[in-house]
Design a protein around this motif. Structure first.
Motif: not given
Length: 192
Positions: A26-31, A106-107, A124-127, A132-133
């Motif tokens: 909820t905070t790191i992998y998808t935010n 899921l991630v 910023f979307m690419i970044l 995140t990956l």
């Protein structure tokens, strides 16, 4: 996914993901990837200012309706069910690692779905997607109670998680492309 997991095991009240995985999801992998969608544009700014009638669709209240909500719910049920059922079916001999298998799928599914929703890419979307990956892969090393690196580094894990991710996201992308082809949005006439 939790509902499917519980249903498959006689509705036992056992949590599939616990602790750091829930907080991380909820905070790191998808935010960052999801939040980066605010930078997306359907049409360039100059066209939006030139044709204010594009906003008419928004005033009709069709963007957020019961139909939209239930379609999102159906997508979530499909993806969660596909990930959970395929995780158990493809990795039946490695059931001990079901958390790392299904959580990785899921991630990856979430990152892929965000990428497929973007109309106009921004740096910023690419970044956010790449960062995140890398954060997720890096956290696998620091969370050994959830991830067995000896198992994760096998070819079997990689190709089976890739199959699970594709089955959970590719049909939805095909449906989206067919819908855009046969019932294009109103702004598509202006963007060419």
């Amino acid at each position: 996914m939790q509902a499917v997991f519980s249903a498959m095991f006689y509705f036992a009240p056992i949590a599939l993901y616990q602790g750091m995985l829930i907080v991380g999801y909820t905070t790191i992998y998808t935010n960052a990837p999801v939040f980066s969608l605010v930078l997306d544009q359907d049409v360039p700014e100059d066209i939006a200012l030139l044709y204010p009638e594009l906003y008419r669709d928004l005033t009709k209240g069709r963007s957020l309706s019961y139909k939209t909500f239930f379609s999102w719910l159906l997508i979530s049920v499909y993806q969660g069910g596909a990930i959970m059922i395929l995780s158990i079916w493809l990795f039946e001999n490695q059931f001990v690692n079901i958390v790392s298998i299904s959580f990785t799928a899921l991630v990856l599914n979430e990152l892929l779905m965000v990428a497929l929703e973007i109309n106009t890419w921004h740096r910023f979307m690419i970044l956010s997607e790449i960062a995140t990956l890398f954060i997720y892969v890096g956290s696998m090393v620091f969370l050994p109670t959830y991830f067995d690196m000896n198992f994760i580094l096998t070819k079997t894990f990689v190709w089976k998680v890739a199959v699970i991710t594709m089955v959970s996201s590719l049909p939805l992308y095909v449906i989206k492309m067919l819908r855009r082809k046969f019932a294009p949005p109103s702004y598509s006439k202006l963007t060419g």
